[in-house]
Design a protein around this motif. Structure first.
Motif, short mmCIF file in Angstrom:
data_model
loop_
_atom_site.label_atom_id
_atom_site.label_comp_id
_atom_site.label_asym_id
_atom_site.label_seq_id
_atom_site.Cartn_x
_atom_site.Cartn_y
_atom_site.Cartn_z
N ARG A 2 39.95 43.77 44.40
CA ARG A 2 39.81 44.96 43.57
C ARG A 2 40.99 45.90 43.77
O ARG A 2 41.46 46.53 42.83
CB ARG A 2 38.51 45.64 43.96
CG ARG A 2 37.93 46.43 42.87
CD ARG A 2 36.55 46.87 43.25
NE ARG A 2 35.67 46.40 42.21
CZ ARG A 2 34.43 46.73 42.12
NH1 ARG A 2 33.89 47.48 43.04
NH2 ARG A 2 33.69 46.30 41.13
N LEU A 3 41.46 46.00 45.00
CA LEU A 3 42.61 46.86 45.31
C LEU A 3 43.85 46.37 44.56
O LEU A 3 44.61 47.17 44.01
CB LEU A 3 42.88 46.89 46.81
CG LEU A 3 44.11 47.67 47.26
CD1 LEU A 3 43.92 49.15 46.94
CD2 LEU A 3 44.36 47.46 48.73
N PHE A 4 44.04 45.05 44.52
CA PHE A 4 45.19 44.49 43.83
C PHE A 4 45.12 44.81 42.34
O PHE A 4 46.13 45.17 41.73
CB PHE A 4 45.26 42.98 44.04
CG PHE A 4 46.44 42.34 43.38
CD1 PHE A 4 47.72 42.53 43.87
CD2 PHE A 4 46.27 41.58 42.23
CE1 PHE A 4 48.81 41.96 43.25
CE2 PHE A 4 47.36 41.01 41.61
CZ PHE A 4 48.63 41.21 42.12
N LYS A 5 43.95 44.71 41.74
CA LYS A 5 43.80 45.01 40.31
C LYS A 5 44.10 46.49 40.05
O LYS A 5 44.80 46.83 39.10
CB LYS A 5 42.38 44.68 39.86
CG LYS A 5 42.16 44.88 38.36
CD LYS A 5 40.72 44.69 37.97
CE LYS A 5 40.43 43.24 37.77
NZ LYS A 5 39.09 43.02 37.17
N TYR A 6 43.59 47.35 40.92
CA TYR A 6 43.84 48.79 40.79
C TYR A 6 45.33 49.09 40.93
O TYR A 6 45.90 49.84 40.14
CB TYR A 6 43.02 49.55 41.84
CG TYR A 6 43.28 51.03 41.86
CD1 TYR A 6 42.79 51.86 40.85
CD2 TYR A 6 44.04 51.61 42.87
CE1 TYR A 6 43.04 53.22 40.85
CE2 TYR A 6 44.29 52.97 42.88
CZ TYR A 6 43.79 53.77 41.87
OH TYR A 6 44.04 55.10 41.88
N LEU A 7 45.96 48.49 41.92
CA LEU A 7 47.39 48.70 42.15
C LEU A 7 48.22 48.18 40.98
O LEU A 7 49.17 48.83 40.54
CB LEU A 7 47.81 48.01 43.45
CG LEU A 7 49.26 48.20 43.89
CD1 LEU A 7 49.56 49.66 44.13
CD2 LEU A 7 49.54 47.38 45.13
N SER A 8 47.84 47.03 40.46
CA SER A 8 48.55 46.45 39.33
C SER A 8 48.47 47.34 38.09
O SER A 8 49.48 47.60 37.43
CB SER A 8 47.98 45.07 39.02
OG SER A 8 48.57 44.54 37.87
N ARG A 9 47.28 47.83 37.81
CA ARG A 9 47.13 48.71 36.64
C ARG A 9 47.88 50.02 36.84
O ARG A 9 48.47 50.54 35.89
CB ARG A 9 45.65 48.98 36.38
CG ARG A 9 44.97 47.78 35.80
CD ARG A 9 43.56 48.06 35.42
NE ARG A 9 42.95 46.85 34.89
CZ ARG A 9 41.69 46.76 34.58
NH1 ARG A 9 40.89 47.78 34.74
NH2 ARG A 9 41.23 45.62 34.10
N THR A 10 47.86 50.53 38.03
CA THR A 10 48.59 51.77 38.32
C THR A 10 50.09 51.57 38.11
O THR A 10 50.76 52.41 37.51
CB THR A 10 48.32 52.23 39.76
OG1 THR A 10 46.92 52.40 39.94
CG2 THR A 10 49.03 53.53 40.06
N LEU A 11 50.61 50.44 38.57
CA LEU A 11 52.04 50.16 38.38
C LEU A 11 52.39 49.99 36.90
O LEU A 11 53.46 50.43 36.46
CB LEU A 11 52.44 48.93 39.18
CG LEU A 11 52.49 49.14 40.69
CD1 LEU A 11 52.78 47.82 41.40
CD2 LEU A 11 53.52 50.17 41.07
#
Length: 92
Positions: A2-11
Protein backbone atom coordinates in the motif's frame (compact mmCIF):
# COMPACT_ATOMS: atom_id res chain seq x y z
CA UNK A 1 2.41 -2.76 -0.94
CA UNK A 2 0.00 0.00 0.00
CA UNK A 3 2.89 2.35 0.78
CA UNK A 4 4.37 1.75 -2.67
CA UNK A 5 1.04 2.56 -4.35
CA UNK A 6 0.71 5.75 -2.28
CA UNK A 7 4.29 6.77 -3.05
CA UNK A 8 3.84 6.03 -6.75
CA UNK A 9 0.69 8.14 -7.00
CA UNK A 10 2.32 10.96 -5.07
CA UNK A 11 5.28 10.96 -7.46
CA UNK A 12 2.96 11.00 -10.49
CA UNK A 13 1.06 13.98 -9.06
CA UNK A 14 4.33 15.81 -8.36
CA UNK A 15 5.55 15.09 -11.89
CA UNK A 16 2.28 16.40 -13.34
CA UNK A 17 2.48 19.56 -11.22
CA UNK A 18 6.11 20.13 -12.23
CA UNK A 19 5.29 19.76 -15.93
CA UNK A 20 2.25 21.99 -15.57
CA UNK A 21 4.26 24.73 -13.82
CA UNK A 22 7.02 24.39 -16.44
CA UNK A 23 4.44 24.77 -19.20
CA UNK A 24 2.85 27.82 -17.63
CA UNK A 25 6.20 29.55 -17.11
CA UNK A 26 7.49 28.81 -20.65
CA UNK A 27 4.60 29.62 -22.94
CA UNK A 28 6.55 32.10 -25.10
CA UNK A 29 6.56 31.47 -28.82
CA UNK A 30 9.81 30.36 -30.44
CA UNK A 31 10.60 30.00 -34.11
CA UNK A 32 12.40 26.93 -35.41
CA UNK A 33 14.01 27.42 -38.81
CA UNK A 34 14.72 24.23 -40.71
CA UNK A 35 15.65 24.91 -44.32
CA UNK A 36 15.40 28.33 -45.99
CA UNK A 37 11.76 29.21 -46.31
CA UNK A 38 10.54 26.62 -43.81
CA UNK A 39 9.93 27.80 -40.27
CA UNK A 40 7.73 26.57 -37.43
CA UNK A 41 6.48 28.73 -34.61
CA UNK A 42 5.37 27.00 -31.42
CA UNK A 43 5.35 27.49 -27.65
CA UNK A 44 8.70 26.80 -26.01
CA UNK A 45 7.26 24.12 -23.75
CA UNK A 46 5.93 22.21 -26.76
CA UNK A 47 9.33 22.32 -28.45
CA UNK A 48 11.15 21.17 -25.30
CA UNK A 49 8.72 18.34 -24.50
CA UNK A 50 8.64 17.18 -28.12
CA UNK A 51 12.44 17.11 -28.20
CA UNK A 52 12.49 15.11 -24.96
CA UNK A 53 9.95 12.58 -26.23
CA UNK A 54 11.74 12.17 -29.58
CA UNK A 55 15.07 11.70 -27.79
CA UNK A 56 13.57 9.04 -25.51
CA UNK A 57 12.07 7.22 -28.50
CA UNK A 58 15.38 7.30 -30.35
CA UNK A 59 17.10 5.90 -27.26
CA UNK A 60 14.61 3.04 -27.07
CA UNK A 61 15.02 2.31 -30.77
CA UNK A 62 18.81 2.30 -30.37
CA UNK A 63 18.53 -0.34 -27.61
CA UNK A 64 15.89 -2.40 -29.41
CA UNK A 65 18.27 -4.40 -31.61
CA UNK A 66 20.41 -5.34 -28.60
CA UNK A 67 17.31 -6.37 -26.65
CA UNK A 68 16.03 -8.56 -29.51
CA UNK A 69 19.46 -10.16 -29.93
CA UNK A 70 19.67 -10.93 -26.21
CA UNK A 71 16.16 -12.43 -26.17
CA UNK A 72 17.07 -14.71 -29.09
CA UNK A 73 20.25 -15.79 -27.32
CA UNK A 74 18.32 -16.54 -24.11
CA UNK A 75 15.76 -18.63 -26.02
CA UNK A 76 18.54 -20.51 -27.82
CA UNK A 77 20.31 -21.24 -24.55
CA UNK A 78 17.05 -22.42 -22.93
CA UNK A 79 16.43 -24.82 -25.83
CA UNK A 80 20.01 -26.05 -25.58
CA UNK A 81 19.65 -26.55 -21.84
CA UNK A 82 16.41 -28.50 -22.28
CA UNK A 83 18.17 -30.71 -24.83
CA UNK A 84 21.06 -31.35 -22.46
CA UNK A 85 18.60 -32.18 -19.67
CA UNK A 86 16.94 -34.82 -21.86
CA UNK A 87 20.38 -36.30 -22.67
CA UNK A 88 21.26 -36.55 -18.98
CA UNK A 89 17.96 -38.29 -18.16
CA UNK A 90 18.30 -40.86 -20.92
CA UNK A 91 21.95 -41.50 -20.10
CA UNK A 92 23.42 -40.68 -23.53
Amino acid sequence: MRLFKYLSRTLWVLLFVAIFVFARRNDDLVTLRFIPGLAWEAPLVLVVLTSFILGALLGVLACLSLWVRQRREILRLKRELRGKGADVQTGT
